[in-house]
Design a protein around this motif. Structure first.
Motif, short mmCIF file in Angstrom:
data_model
loop_
_atom_site.label_atom_id
_atom_site.label_comp_id
_atom_site.label_asym_id
_atom_site.label_seq_id
_atom_site.Cartn_x
_atom_site.Cartn_y
_atom_site.Cartn_z
N CYS A 194 0.80 -1.23 0.00
CA CYS A 194 0.00 0.00 0.00
C CYS A 194 0.83 1.28 0.00
CB CYS A 194 -0.98 -0.01 1.16
SG CYS A 194 -2.21 -1.32 1.00
N SER A 217 -3.65 4.22 -2.76
CA SER A 217 -3.73 4.24 -1.30
C SER A 217 -4.57 5.43 -0.83
CB SER A 217 -2.32 4.34 -0.71
OG SER A 217 -2.36 4.13 0.66
N GLN A 240 -8.20 -1.52 0.92
CA GLN A 240 -7.49 -0.96 2.06
C GLN A 240 -8.47 -0.40 3.10
OE1 GLN A 240 -5.62 2.89 1.56
NE2 GLN A 240 -3.62 2.00 2.11
N ARG A 261 -2.12 -6.24 -7.97
CA ARG A 261 -3.12 -5.65 -7.08
C ARG A 261 -4.54 -6.03 -7.45
NH1 ARG A 261 -0.40 -0.06 -8.19
NH2 ARG A 261 1.43 -0.17 -6.86
N VAL A 315 -9.23 -1.08 -6.51
CA VAL A 315 -7.85 -1.09 -6.01
C VAL A 315 -6.94 -0.42 -7.03
CG1 VAL A 315 -8.13 -3.16 -4.59
CG2 VAL A 315 -7.58 -3.40 -7.00
N GLY A 316 -5.66 -0.59 -6.83
CA GLY A 316 -4.72 0.08 -7.73
C GLY A 316 -4.29 -0.80 -8.89
S1 FES Z 1 -3.64 0.40 -1.40
FE1 FES Z 1 -4.55 -1.54 -1.63
S2 FES Z 1 -4.12 -2.01 -3.66
FE2 FES Z 1 -3.21 -0.13 -3.41
#
Ligand code: FES
Ligand SMILES: Cc1cc2nc3c(=O)[nH]c(=O)nc-3n(C[C@H](O)[C@H](O)[C@H](O)COP(=O)(O)O)c2cc1C
Ligand code: SF4
Ligand code: SF4
Ligand code: FES
Lengths: 232, 602
Positions: A99, A105, A111, A146, A201-202
């Protein structure tokens, strides 16, 4: 004309329009059922399983199940919440989520859920799989490390004539997301941005753009996930 | 090459719902599906490249690389291993000079593992370009590889006589054996094909047919045990311009092979059952979804359908009933156990990945092409013919109170007479053991209902086979005392689920794999008591999975933990509370080797 139905969540009497999905019905009554793969307005696909509730004693995903008269739903119980927490943990260990070095993030739903469910150390061993970053698309960077395989991109992003740009490849633990070489190459700026926004997510990031909102002032830095529904 | 692909696409009218058939034909014609083929198919069907790729990459028997002129798929099921697979595998590798998962340099032979191929009573068995080779031995493997190197066509590589019954039919010609050990109403020869269609249906309304099926108390034979009459009634009442009848002949649960025997010996009974179902619910199209492993029956089955059309048992105004039109097509799968789940089966028949749907809605409301659809098991459809022929009441006299009728059991493993037994519900496991020639004293466990069922020990052999006690889709695997239960059975079955998960649920995609790693740790004598607790806890997470595959994927471990706990306890370090799962000697191995030092680890 819409009909209203009565149902109960954790013993609390609720009222909602018949046939809407349980997550929405709950939200209308100020009750938060955690979701991850679900997005409003797009056909649901029970992929993450986090929204599972017990309906008349049987596990059902709240994002795919329409509400009906007299349903008895259990949602916020220690047993259910522990399995939800386990699901969050399993999503962390199956990929590689660092993260602090992730552009998402603070806006990342995974998260945010981990904070909400107070995940400290996952109960499962980290799998540290070897996964690739695919930077072949001119507008989107796809980071399989991710990806939580939620299918949002597959379901929500289509060309004007309704063709798929994103798809699953393989199955089981080898499952991954692929981007159509041709249609993905021609993706409009607008659609590219939509894919990035829709990814929880990223795993889908825009090219040549990052950290436009500083860390600390991002969505879930300001308000934890789920509060919105509970404030209703 | 481009023209063959073109022709295949044309054969299916550029219909994207026939993508499975197109891919099956391209794979079988060219031995693989190239990037160019994918592009061609995508362009012609007017779908995206990734759409073709997502379906194709889902199925075990589609490959993006050449699989060899002779593609050998050796069954990797538990029973295959019990019957000597390892030696067969080693011989294959030695004779070809390649490992499994590879193709020889000259492109002649490819070696691959595959999940249970439905031949548990004649293992080890393999498929070579779709032809079954059973009862393999190292000697037989040498013969086969010699024949291949001499360039013999696969059909000419059989040395023994063809199997029994219709396995010898000119349109089948296979060495597969039926091994029918016991017959009842379904397998009985006493059956005149078409009799119900000619003599009964014209006298009955669809509602009366449903009523008769309800009266029989017939419950589905595919595993879930849903009342058949009720299912038909739901579908009859559901709104839809078209309705469909599906026969589920995907039979992928390891250890099960009774549907194969029905398809071989009583296909007319099955098709007649589909016609009855169609009449009852008002359907005009039927699809028999048959697993890829049984493709050697294709010409035989299609020829029978043609015969039925000529005799007015299919087609228009069937049996002289004005306005009753119905026809059946056969849809083959391409290697995916999960496609046996009814909604995955439907997705697959629509040309898509075999991912189960979210339910509700159920197939009876929204099934194939979103139209009301009945999915029934092969055996269910066969039983229904006898119900209508002799009456629901007659049928309900067989079996027990809550489980009427007979059940076809596929029995394999450590016994004298493996094969198919048609028995009434209500016998105990002990009765079965005696019947199949297995000495109870030599048996440590019986797997009832395949990997998703339960593994029971001698103290439970008095339990009865019925929906109320030991429900089963129909397989019993008998495991002798000399077997290593945890490795031969539990690990193998867990690996099966890992291999076969569609992957779309976070739980089913990961938890069986994590449980497998933990089981391996225990088998490697590195386990601690906490590991057993973890396995039990992790198993509960699987209950949140969408379909029966994920929900039962923990069963091999969970039911053996319950019934054979001592085997686990014998493997773990009972005195150790805590385990960091960090192996110091492994971690410093490379650096010690480089430095030429011996580590001091304590
Ligand atoms: S903060 Fe969880 S995938 Fe990037
Ligand atoms: C993973 C999985 C695999 C299945 N495989 C089969 C199968 O091979 N054959 C079958 O008839 N039913 C199978 N089923 C059950 C079907 O979903 C369905 O219940 C059945 O075909 C209904 O027919 P019936 O009512 O006649 O039993 C499977 C279910 C699951 C969850
Ligand atoms: S790329 Fe993002 S949106 Fe697509 S499946 Fe992965 S996590 Fe979901
Ligand atoms: S339980 Fe497993 S096989 Fe079934 S839908 Fe979920 S991921 Fe797919
Ligand atoms: S939000 Fe319902 S399954 Fe993911």
């Amino acid at each position: 004309m819409s009909t209203l139905v009565n149902f109960k969540i954790d013993g609390v009497d609720c009222l909602a329009e018949a046939g809407i999905y349980l997550v929405e019905a709950a939200a209308e009554n100020g009750i938060y059922i955690p979701t991850l793969c679900n997005i409003q307005g797009v056909k649901p696909r029970g992929a993450c399983r986090i929204c599972t509730v017990m309906v008349n004693g049987r596990p059902m995903t709240a994002c795919t199940t329409p509400v009906t008269m007299g349903m008895e739903i259990q949602n916020d119980t220690p047993e259910i919440n522990d399995i939800r927490k386990a699901i969050i943990e399993v999503l962390f260990v199956e990929g590689n989520h660092f993260c602090p070095s992730c552009e998402k993030s603070g806006c990342c739903e995974l998260q945010a859920l981990a904070y909400r469910f107070r995940v400290m150390v996952p109960r499962f061993p980290f799998l540290f799989p070897r996964r690739e970053v695919d930077a072949s698309n001119p507008k989107i960077i796809k980071d399989h490390n991710r990806c939580i395989l939620c299918k949002r991109c597959i379901r929500a992003i289509k060309t004007e004539d309704g063709k798929n740009i994103f798809a699953y490849k393989k199955r089981g633990i080898e499952l991954e997301i692929i981007i159509d070489p041709e249609l993905g190459g021609k993706i409009t700026d607008e659609l590219a941005q939509k894919s990035v926004d829709i990814c929880p997510v990223g795993a889908l990031l825009p090219r040549e753009k990052a950290y436009q909102v500083p860390i600390g002032r991002r969505k879930y830095d300001i308000e934890p996930i789920g509060i919105e529904d509970e404030k209703k | 090459m481009a023209t063959t692909v073109q022709n295949i696409i044309k054969k299916y009218n550029k219909d994207k719902t026939r993508l499975m058939d197109i891919l099956i034909d391209v794979q079988s014609d060219q031995g693989y599906i190239s990037k160019e083929s994918i592009s061609k198919i995508a362009a012609e069907l007017d779908i995206s490249h990734v759409d073709v790729e997502q379906t194709m990459s889902f199925y075990h028997f589609f490959s993006d690389k050449p699989t060899g002129k002779y593609a050998i798929y050796l069954n990797d099921s538990a029973v295959s291993n019990m019957m000597g697979r390892q030696k067969v595998k080693e011989t294959l590798e030695k004779e070809t000079g390649i490992a499994f998962g590879q193709v020889t340099r000259d492109g002649l032979i490819g070696l691959f593992d595959t999940s249970c191929i439905g031949m548990n009573d004649q293992e080890p068995a393999a498929l070579i370009n779709g032809h079954v080779f059973n009862n393999l031995t190292p000697f037989r493997v040498k013969e086969i590889i010699r024949d291949i190197k001499e360039g013999k066509p696969v059909e000419q590589m059989y040395t023994s006589a063809y199997g029994d019954g219709e396995n010898r039919n000119v349109l089948v010609k296979t060495v597969v054996q039926n091994n029918i050990q016991k017959k009842g109403p379904i397998l009985s020869e006493d059956y005149i094909p078409g009799i119900v269609i000619w003599k009964k249906l014209p006298q009955m309304t669809p509602e009366q047919v449903i009523e008769e099926v309800k009266k029989s108390n017939m419950r589905g034979r595919g595993g879930a045990g849903f009342p058949t009459g009720l299912k038909w009634e739901f579908c009859r009442k559901a709104k839809g311009e078209k309705k469909y009848i599906f026969c589920n002949a995907d039979e992928g649960e390891p250890g099960t092979f009774k549907d194969r025997v029905i398809l071989t010996e009583r296909p007319k009974l099955l098709f007649e059952g589909m016609v009855i179902a169609a009449y009852a619910v008002g359907a005009d199209e039927g699809i028999a979804y048959v697993r890829h492993e049984y493709k050697y029956l294709k010409n035989y089955l299609e020829n029978l359908l043609q015969g039925a059309r000529e005799r007015n048992l299919l087609g228009k105004n069937i049996g002289g009933i004005e306005g009753f039109d119905f026809d059946i097509r056969i849809q083959f799968g391409a290697g995916a156990y999960v496609c046996g789940e009814e909604s995955a089966l439907i997705e697959s028949a629509e040309g898509k990945r075999g991912e189960p749907r979210d339910r509700p809605p159920f197939p009876v409301e929204k099934g194939y092409l979103d139209m009301p659809t009945v999915v029934n098991n092969v055996e269910t459809l066969c039983s229904v013919v006898k119900v209508i022929l002799n009456g629901g009441e007659w049928y309900s006299k067989f079996g027990t109170k809550d489980s009427s009728g007979t059940k076809l059991l596929s029995i394999s493993g450590d016994c004298k007479y493996p094969g198919v037994y048609e028995v009434e519900w209500g016998f105990s496991v002990s009765d079965m053991l005696e019947m199949v020639g297995a000495d109870e004293e030599n048996i440590q466990a019986v797997q009832v209902g395949g990997p998703s069922g339960s593994l029971i020990g001698p103290d439970e052999f008095d339990r009865t086979l019925c929906f109320a006690d030991l429900a089963t889709g129909g397989s019993l695997i008998i495991i002798g005392n000399h077997r290593d239960l945890l490795t031969d059975i539990v690990l193998n079955f867990t690996e099966f689920f890992v291999e076969e998960s569609c992957g779309s649920c976070s739980t089913c995609r990961n938890i069986p794999y994590l449980m497998k790693l933990k089981l391996e740790k225990i088998l490697d004598a590195r386990g601690v008591p906490q590991d057993l607790k973890d396995l039990e806890e992790w198993g509960k997470i699987l209950k949140f999975s969408r379909c029966g595959l994920g929900q039962t994927a923990g069963n091999p471990i969970l039911s053996s933990l319950r019934n054979f706990r001592h085997l686990y306890e014998g493997k773990i370090q009972m005195d150790k509370e805590y385990d960091s799962e960090f192996d110091m000697s492994q971690a410093v191995k490379a650096s010690c080797e480089a430095a030429g030092r011996v580590p001091i680890l304590n």
